[in-house]
Write an enzyme that holds these catalytic residues in place. Structure first.
Site, short mmCIF file in Angstrom:
data_model
loop_
_atom_site.label_atom_id
_atom_site.label_comp_id
_atom_site.label_asym_id
_atom_site.label_seq_id
_atom_site.Cartn_x
_atom_site.Cartn_y
_atom_site.Cartn_z
CB CYS A 134 -0.95 -0.10 1.20
SG CYS A 134 -1.91 1.42 1.46
CE1 TYR A 272 -4.25 1.61 -6.10
CE2 TYR A 272 -2.60 3.57 -5.89
CZ TYR A 272 -3.17 2.41 -5.63
OH TYR A 272 -2.30 1.49 -4.81
#
Length: 413
Positions: A134, A272
């Site tokens: 992450c 993203y």
């Protein structure tokens, strides 16, 4: 293919519904006698299968005997696209135009500037939960390292395993157990810190917890970075020369805020947006933003050491995690590889390696992260095949685990 649809019953599509009647019609078409040849389709299939077995192995060999691939291809594409859309929409919320819309943080405030006055600035009371893959976790780990807080704030590193986790994707390993309640996954930590013991919402990382009060302080990475920048512990720490590293100095706050704004929109979230969108126009806009942001950063770094000047700031901390993942993950999986950092953005490449040395390499494992992205984001990579590279060595990202000490690289207070 038609029989598979019949078993499914109803297949939901973003633009309509394939009804049971339509499924039965497809089955009738697939199984009815072949009137053109005057033979039964079943006999045709058996004879075709026998002939095919002599020349090929494996699979159903549908294309070797089917009279027309039009129905097969159309049905397969419809089913595949429908399932892909449903799964990706669950993974990544979509706008009506097919653009990825990142959910707002549920436990945090973007107005945070420093450590909360209501919480004592002491060692050993607070815990952060992080995951290697992450990027939002990586920025928190980098902040701990840069400010010398790794002995004052506990760190639990979790495994990215959505099959073991009951909600979200984070579970605990025996080698790094949960210090709060011995939880099996992050959801249990959220539940334990929630009144009534039943948390409703997304169980995301990073997560900052007050172990003593058994409460969640924040699960918004930007908040946590700002809070940790204000945490000057009163009972020890790694302050150098009687001072503390300041990643958000008052004189640079306006520039830092502006830089963090476009870095987030175009680079951090831009990759993203490109990877999780469900329409071509949304992808093209996001992909263009990514490279617009990288060009802007490269231009700034051509004449300065860091994004906001001669010293490292929060803006550098926020951009680093995306940069170190870009060539090895985002360029291919998120379809952002028109240009790459190692070959097309030389000043970003120089900056990235320098900032990584200052934070220490122990907060990020590229090979493990690539495996996590390619295996766990299965709507983007259904086969789960992980590319062979580029490796950390090939990208020049191999640095020591411990931060490099360079007083001139920081603002101190």
């Amino acid at each position: 293919a038609a029989l598979g649809l019949a078993v499914a019953g109803l297949v939901v599509h973003p633009h309509g519904v394939l009804t049971n009647h339509a499924v039965r019609r497809l089955v009738d078409i697939a199984l009815r006698p072949d009137r053109r040849a005057g033979t039964n389709r079943g006999a045709t299939l058996r004879a075709g299968s026998a002939r095919c077995a002599e020349s090929s192995q494996g699979g159903l060999r549908i294309l070797e005997w089917i009279p027309s691939q039009q129905l097969l291809v159309g049905t397969a594409r419809f089913v595949w696209n429908s399932l892909w859309y449903v799964m990706l929409s669950e993974l990544a919320p979509q706008s009506p135009e097919g653009a990825y819309v990142r959910p707002a943080p549920q436990l945090g405030s973007t107005a945070v500037i420093g450590w909360p006055a209501s919480l004592p600035a002491v060692s050993g009371r607070y815990q952060v939960y992080l995951g290697n893959a992450c990027p939002w976790c990586h920025r928190v780990g980098a902040t701990l390292a840069l400010r010398g807080l790794t002995c004052a704030v506990g760190v639990t590193r979790m495994a990215d395993d959505p099959e073991r986790a009951s909600r979200g994707g984070w579970a605990f390993e025996a080698s790094d157990p949960d210090p709060l309640c011995g939880a099996a996954d992050l959801r249990q930590v959220y539940d334990r810190c929630t009144e009534g013991g039943a948390y409703r919402g997304r169980c995301t990382a990073p997560l900052l917890v007050d172990l003593q009060a058994c409460t969640i302080i924040s699960n918004e990475s930007g908040d946590i970075v700002r809070m940790l920048n204000g945490l000057d512990v009163t009972d020890g720490g790694a302050a150098e020369g009687g001072g503390w590293v300041d990643l958000y100095p008052a004189a640079l706050r306006a520039e830092i805020d502006e830089t963090c704004g476009w870095v987030y929109k175009q680079i951090n979230n831009g990759v993203y947006r490109a990877g999780f969108c469900t329409s071509q126009p949304a992808y093209e806009a996001a992909e263009a933003d990514v490279h617009k942001g990288l060009r802007r950063a490269d231009g700034l770094l051509a004449s300065r050491r860091f994004l906001c000047g001669p010293t490292l700031t929060e803006a550098d901390v926020r951009m680093l995690p995306t940069a170190v993942r870009f060539d090895g993950v985002y360029a291919s999986l998120f379809r952002c590889g028109r240009r790459q950092i190692r070959s097309d953005y030389p000043h970003v490449n120089r900056w990235m390696k320098e900032v990584l040395e200052l934070t220490g390499g122990g907060w990020f494992d590229l090979e493990a992260a690539r495996g996590s992205y390619y295996r766990n984001l299965f709507p983007l990579n259904p086969g789960g095949i992980v590319p062979g590279g580029p490796s950390s060595e090939e990208l020049g990202l191999v640095v020591g685990d411990e931060p490099l000490h360079d007083q001139a690289a920081f603002t101190w207070r």
